[in-house]
Motif scaffolding. Structure first.
Motif, mmCIF file in Angstrom:
data_model
loop_
_atom_site.group_PDB
_atom_site.id
_atom_site.type_symbol
_atom_site.label_atom_id
_atom_site.label_comp_id
_atom_site.label_asym_id
_atom_site.label_seq_id
_atom_site.Cartn_x
_atom_site.Cartn_y
_atom_site.Cartn_z
ATOM 1 N N GLY A 170 0.788 -1.218 0.000
ATOM 2 C CA GLY A 170 0.000 0.000 0.000
ATOM 3 C C GLY A 170 0.823 1.272 0.000
ATOM 4 O O GLY A 170 2.027 1.276 0.267
ATOM 5 N N LEU A 171 0.161 2.378 -0.283
ATOM 6 C CA LEU A 171 0.760 3.712 -0.202
ATOM 7 C C LEU A 171 -0.354 4.688 0.163
ATOM 8 O O LEU A 171 -1.231 4.979 -0.663
ATOM 9 N N ILE A 172 -0.353 5.158 1.390
ATOM 10 C CA ILE A 172 -1.397 6.042 1.900
ATOM 11 C C ILE A 172 -0.757 7.295 2.488
ATOM 12 O O ILE A 172 0.245 7.219 3.208
ATOM 13 N N GLY A 173 -1.338 8.444 2.180
ATOM 14 C CA GLY A 173 -0.886 9.709 2.751
ATOM 15 C C GLY A 173 -1.985 10.348 3.578
ATOM 16 O O GLY A 173 -3.154 10.318 3.193
ATOM 17 N N LEU A 174 -1.608 10.905 4.732
ATOM 18 C CA LEU A 174 -2.551 11.621 5.592
ATOM 19 C C LEU A 174 -2.068 13.067 5.726
ATOM 20 O O LEU A 174 -1.049 13.326 6.374
ATOM 21 N N LEU A 175 -2.768 13.974 5.087
ATOM 22 C CA LEU A 175 -2.402 15.386 5.136
ATOM 23 C C LEU A 175 -3.116 16.077 6.302
ATOM 24 O O LEU A 175 -4.251 15.717 6.647
ATOM 25 N N PRO A 176 -2.489 17.070 6.927
ATOM 26 C CA PRO A 176 -3.129 17.783 8.031
ATOM 27 C C PRO A 176 -4.510 18.324 7.688
ATOM 28 O O PRO A 176 -5.413 18.320 8.523
ATOM 29 N N SER A 177 -4.686 18.777 6.433
ATOM 30 C CA SER A 177 -5.980 19.332 6.046
ATOM 31 C C SER A 177 -7.080 18.280 6.005
ATOM 32 O O SER A 177 -8.264 18.611 5.980
#
Length: 439
Positions: A170-177
């Protein structure tokens, strides 16, 4: 509270190697690829799987599944006794492959690595490009059977969470926004540091869902945890960088080291347990010297398998392998030392005092721990020196064992177990290479 990162930037990549031990075996043995496979500590139905391939996980086999049950759940499952030296070698090779793309800032465990992004690397397109390059580097430079899931986030804690959200590969990103709504669907147990006991405690305080947890303000989180951990968690889950980025609190000076082993069936007797204990002490004593410590005490632990009748008659517990057990342990204190011969004397004295009787005839687990560690530079030499040259003897043994393997020269007590009790990997402890061996 520290200033949060820019809402559109990532600070960390967390690399989680998928089904690592099982994937290494499939890399080493191409004929096992695409087949259900489990890595076990020893070939016995009463022990547990320590890793399962994704093909085995499809049958609900996972880490901790008893081997006998795994055979029922997945007929034809391939069982392999773990080769932890190979796993340590592959972990090192993967770290080197990651380094070709981005420096490794932290190594939390044998199957995890963390990269800290700097400057323009933090921009989401660049961060994603680095993550994809890491995956390709592992594939090309280490092996086609090795996959990883990567989490991208503004702090280490969230990056760890993101790496678990999509497996395998997998490849998941969690942005502050996007926070905290992007993690509102998770379970409480998905949070690093929240295990079964913590979940029960949270439930008792009225928190049963992630939505309820995220609805708390900072003061509420502090009261929930009764510590500053609640404050940190409040900020981390919202994408803030509090200064330690979700890293575990560093411990002070190391206080202990040791080894333990669930024995193969052929060693589950008094003679076998004694030989295994000798082997474990031999390894621990060598590590003690390699890591430049003296020790002032030692503990020994033995667990005994009980029959059904014995378990009903006396107080017993159930080992994680499913074995009904009773246990015994003892600690001895002595003048600070680091030589194997003195430590063997202490072990021999404790061993002579182990319990006797029918319920203590089937040992299946032995553990040796050296405690009260003192750094070499803080140790005060004995006024009368070392009249038996025990330190020099140990140094000579180390020199040969480092060159030819750590079982090359040893005391006779461990001879029956010379090839048994190999290095085992705790997921949070990575073996260190000393000479030609990992320990």
């Amino acid at each position: 509270m520290a200033t949060p990162l820019n809402p559109d930037r990532f600070g960390f990549l967390h690399i989680d190697l998928n089904s690592f031990f099982a994937s290494v075996e499939q890399q080493l043995h191409p004929e096992y690829r695409g087949k259900p496979l489990a890595v076990v500590p020893t070939m016995a139905d009463t022990t547990c799987c320590i890793a399962a391939s994704y093909e085995a996980k499809a049958f609900k086999v996972k880490t901790g599944t008893q081997v006998g049950e795994a055979k029922k759940m997945c007929p034809g499952i391939i069982l392999i006794e773990g080769n932890h030296t190979e796993y340590a070698k592959y972990s090192k090779a993967i770290a080197e492959a990651v380094e070709l793309c981005c420096p490794v800032a932290h190594t939390p465990s044998i199957d995890e690595m963390v990269c800290q992004l700097m400057g323009r690397e933090q921009e989401p397109p660049r961060a994603r490009k680095i993550a994809l390059e890491i995956k390709q580097s592992i594939y090309k430079n280490v092996g086609v059977a090795l996959r990883c899931s990567i989490g991208m986030a503004p702090n280490r804690y969230l990056a760890k969470i993101a790496s678990d959200m999509q497996k395998p590969d997998g490849l998941i990103g969690l942005l502050p926004s996007q926070l905290p709504r992007a993690i509102a669907h998770l379970e409480l147990r998905d949070l690093p540091g929240v295990g079964a006991r913590t979940e029960v405690r949270l439930n008792a305080r009225g928190i049963t869902t992630m939505e309820q947890l995220l609805a708390l303000d900072r003061n509420g989180m502090h009261k929930l945890w009764d510590s500053v951990w609640g404050d940190r968690l409040y900020h981390w889950l919202r994408g803030a960088d509090t200064g330690d980025d979700g890293a575990p609190v560093a411990s002070e000076v190391q206080k202990s080291l040791g080894h333990s082993h669930v024995m193969a069936p052929e060693f589950r007797n008094e003679e076998g347990a004694w030989a295994i204990a000798n082997k474990l002490l031999h390894k621990a004593a060598m590590r003690l010297r390699m890591e430049k410590f003296y020790t002032g005490s030692m503990s020994v632990t033995i667990r005994y398998q009980l029959t059904k009748e014995q378990a009903e008659r006396i107080k017993s517990k159930r080992h994680f392998s499913g074995i009904k057990q009773s246990g015994w342990g003892m600690e001895a204190r002595f003048q600070q030392c680091q030589d194997t011969l003195t430590l063997l004397g202490a072990l021999r004295g404790m061993w002579a005092r182990r319990p006797q009787g029918e319920e203590f005839r089937r040992p299946f687990f032995v553990g040796i721990t050296l405690r009260d560690l003192i750094p070499e530079d803080e140790h005060q030499e004995d006024l009368f020196g070392d009249p038996d040259n025990r330190t020099q003897l140990s140094a000579t043994m180390d020199k040969l064992n480092l060159k030819y393997g750590h079982t090359t020269l040893h005391f006779a007590g461990m001879l029956p177990a010379r090839e048994s009790a190999p290095t085992r990997i705790a997921f949070t402890q990575i073996p260190v290479q000393y000479g030609v061996d990992y320990m």
